[in-house]
Design an enzyme around this catalytic site. Structure first.
Site, PDB file in Angstrom:
ATOM      1  N   ASP A 204      32.712  82.737   3.197  1.00  0.00           N
ATOM      2  CA  ASP A 204      33.397  81.522   3.641  1.00  0.00           C
ATOM      3  C   ASP A 204      34.621  81.932   4.458  1.00  0.00           C
ATOM      4  O   ASP A 204      34.845  83.120   4.693  1.00  0.00           O
ATOM      5  CB  ASP A 204      33.811  80.660   2.437  1.00  0.00           C
ATOM      6  N   ASP A 206      38.843  81.171   4.441  1.00  0.00           N
ATOM      7  CA  ASP A 206      39.915  80.582   3.637  1.00  0.00           C
ATOM      8  C   ASP A 206      41.195  80.449   4.462  1.00  0.00           C
ATOM      9  O   ASP A 206      41.584  81.393   5.153  1.00  0.00           O
ATOM     10  CB  ASP A 206      40.208  81.477   2.424  1.00  0.00           C
ATOM     11  N   ASP A 299      37.514  76.884   3.009  1.00  0.00           N
ATOM     12  CA  ASP A 299      38.479  76.454   1.990  1.00  0.00           C
ATOM     13  C   ASP A 299      39.841  76.273   2.640  1.00  0.00           C
ATOM     14  O   ASP A 299      40.338  77.178   3.306  1.00  0.00           O
ATOM     15  CB  ASP A 299      38.607  77.498   0.862  1.00  0.00           C
TER      16      ASP A 299
HETATM   17  N1  CTP Z   1      40.661  81.599  -5.127  1.00  0.00           N
HETATM   18  C1  CTP Z   1      41.414  80.843  -5.980  1.00  0.00           C
HETATM   19  N2  CTP Z   1      40.891  79.709  -6.528  1.00  0.00           N
HETATM   20  C2  CTP Z   1      39.629  79.331  -6.242  1.00  0.00           C
HETATM   21  C3  CTP Z   1      38.842  80.084  -5.366  1.00  0.00           C
HETATM   22  C4  CTP Z   1      39.402  81.242  -4.813  1.00  0.00           C
HETATM   23  O1  CTP Z   1      42.561  81.180  -6.220  1.00  0.00           O
HETATM   24  N3  CTP Z   1      39.137  78.230  -6.795  1.00  0.00           N
HETATM   25  C5  CTP Z   1      41.238  82.807  -4.538  1.00  0.00           C
HETATM   26  C6  CTP Z   1      40.572  84.062  -5.071  1.00  0.00           C
HETATM   27  O2  CTP Z   1      41.268  84.582  -6.166  1.00  0.00           O
HETATM   28  C7  CTP Z   1      40.644  84.978  -3.888  1.00  0.00           C
HETATM   29  C8  CTP Z   1      40.729  84.074  -2.676  1.00  0.00           C
HETATM   30  O3  CTP Z   1      41.008  82.779  -3.169  1.00  0.00           O
HETATM   31  O4  CTP Z   1      41.837  85.697  -3.942  1.00  0.00           O
HETATM   32  C9  CTP Z   1      39.485  84.097  -1.854  1.00  0.00           C
HETATM   33  O5  CTP Z   1      38.365  83.749  -2.641  1.00  0.00           O
HETATM   34  P1  CTP Z   1      36.894  83.783  -2.078  1.00  0.00           P
HETATM   35  O6  CTP Z   1      36.806  83.048  -0.809  1.00  0.00           O
HETATM   36  O7  CTP Z   1      36.006  83.312  -3.169  1.00  0.00           O
HETATM   37  O8  CTP Z   1      36.592  85.334  -1.911  1.00  0.00           O
HETATM   38  P2  CTP Z   1      36.898  86.352  -0.728  1.00  0.00           P
HETATM   39  O9  CTP Z   1      37.682  87.450  -1.316  1.00  0.00           O
HETATM   40  O10 CTP Z   1      37.482  85.648   0.454  1.00  0.00           O
HETATM   41  O11 CTP Z   1      35.476  86.930  -0.377  1.00  0.00           O
HETATM   42  P3  CTP Z   1      34.352  86.275   0.565  1.00  0.00           P
HETATM   43  O12 CTP Z   1      34.362  87.082   1.808  1.00  0.00           O
HETATM   44  O13 CTP Z   1      33.091  86.407  -0.203  1.00  0.00           O
HETATM   45  O14 CTP Z   1      34.717  84.850   0.810  1.00  0.00           O
HETATM   46 MN    MN Z   2      36.619  83.871   1.171  1.00  0.00          MN
HETATM   47 MN    MN Z   3      36.988  80.805  -0.654  1.00  0.00          MN
END
Ligand code: CTP
Ligand code: MN
Ligand code: MN
Ligand code: MN
Length: 375
Positions: A204, A206, A299
């Site tokens: 995703d 963020d 997100d």
């Molecule tokens: N996070 C959070 N609360 C959530 C979802 C995520 O605080 N409900 C934080 C996670 O702890 C992380 C960050 O947001 O530090 C990013 O989460 P995520 O997008 O799930 O993972 P990524 O590390 O960005 O990996 P990916 O490339 O798979 O998205």
């Molecule tokens: Mn992410």
């Molecule tokens: Mn995320």
């Protein structure tokens, strides 16, 4: 102690937040195996076991060389008996029977497929599997009751399975900037998560948004969402409002680590041609995603300026790095760290910070840059 190839001593610290963990490392052949077992433990709702395997994998990611024999593991922290057995078997036989049978098991594959649907957690997937379902197709075929998130998850399943590229992330950044700037000038927008840590692809994208004048950020998310909806960018969105209250006597003991910022879990619609050429196309409206369209999970989080450093630290990840930071704070410093604040239980006060560097300093930790938080 452990020696590396140059004969220099490696002192491997035991908390992941005390170590530098680069994105590219030398032991993927071991960490991928351990992470299969970690994921399987999560599927079995065994968090303790899952974290143990993840910590073991993380230590190997921080090693400056490839593990060639069990000797190389002497003096390393976080490697339990079970992890060591798995590593030994891979070093000797090229693979671990436990890992391979897990990977191939019907239960594991079904859990992976079903929890891979946006909006579906372990509990729901487990219930469906006990009812005989195995794949997202089965959910449609059998007409399962789905909530709005799960409906979107099934509808855009194959699109959302495709990795998001950095080019796509930049494109979405431009759209988010356009939205934010048009509803509230002067905001700061930061790319978070895996992309901030230097990953080339992600599941995703963020974003963290703030405004230097505290209070200006209130109600910002709904304005951003309205703008995006008018432009026809959103295939799905669920916004949660800010529910954070700072208590004088310190943070409430909460069961979940979820933060309480105003946030939006969404699915953006990009035009495939645009995502290749790098130009944002936001002209079409409606919520269909045709063949020339790309669906991407996004997100969005809005933070008050006074909490921005904490939010930045909390949304950079990796998930294990965050977990280890909180564990360090609690166990070693009698402090409580969240994405909102840092509370010192010995002095009974909140420790303020404008930057991530200050938070590491409050915690008595050496600053670890985002690109080395890939624990
Ligand atoms: N996070 C959070 N609360 C959530 C979802 C995520 O605080 N409900 C934080 C996670 O702890 C992380 C960050 O947001 O530090 C990013 O989460 P995520 O997008 O799930 O993972 P990524 O590390 O960005 O990996 P990916 O490339 O798979 O998205
Ligand atoms: Mn992410
Ligand atoms: Mn995320
Ligand atoms: Mn064990």
């Amino acid at each position: 102690p452990e020696l590396n190839g140059d004969g220099a001593e490696i002192l491997m610290k035991s908390y992941a937040c005390q170590r530098r963990t680069p994105l590219k490392h030398h032991n993927a052949f071991l960490t991928e195996a351990l992470e299969i077992l970690a994921q399987n433990a999560e599927f079995n709702d065994n968090e303790g076991r899952s974290v143990a395997f993840r910590r073991a994998a993380s230590v190997l990611k921080a090693l400056p060389h490839r593990v060639k024999s069990m000797e190389d593991l002497r003096c390393l922290p976080c490697l339990g008996d079970h992890s060591q057995r798995v590593i030994k078997e891979i070093l000797e036989d090229g693979s671990s029977r436990e890992v391979e049978s897990t990977r191939q098991s019907e239960q594991f594959q079904a859990m992976k497929a079903l929890t891979g649907v946006f909006g579906v957690g372990v509990r729901t997937a487990d219930r469906w599997i006990r009812e005989g379902l195995r794949t997202p197709d089965d959910l449609i075929r059998t007409g399962q009751q789905l909530n709005r998130a799960q409906q979107a998850g099934v509808q855009y399943y194959s699109e959302l399975q495709r990795a998001v590229t950095r080019a796509e992330a930049e494109l979405i950044m431009a759209i988010v900037e356009a939205a934010v700037n048009s509803v509230l000038p002067g905001c700061q927008i930061q790319l978070m998560g895996g992309f901030r840590r230097g990953k080339e692809v992600g599941h995703d994208v963020d974003f963290l948004i703030t405004h230097p004048e505290e209070g200006k950020e209130e109600g910002l998310m709904s304005k951003i969402i309205s703008w995006l909806e008018e432009q026809g960018v959103l295939l799905y969105q669920k916004t949660t409002r800010n529910s954070y209250v700072e208590r004088l006597d310190g943070p409430a003991r909460s069961a979940s680590n979820m933060d309480r910022f105003e946030r939006c879990f969404s699915i953006f619609k990009l035009h495939s041609s645009a995502s290749r050429s790098g130009s944002a196309s936001t002209s079409e409206s409606g919520s269909a995603c045709d063949s020339g369209c790309r669906a991407v999970r996004v997100d969005l989080v809005v933070s008050p300026f006074s909490q921005f450093a904490f939010a930045t630290l909390g949304w950079t990840g990796s998930k294990l790095f965050e977990r280890e930071l909180r564990r360090w704070a609690g166990q070693e410093k009698q402090m409580t760290l969240s994405s909102h604040t840092l509370y010192d239980s010995k002095q009974n006060l909140y420790l303020r910070a404008q930057t991530e560097e200050e938070i590491f300093a409050h915690l008595g930790l050496e600053f670890i840059p985002p690109s080395e938080r890939n624990a």
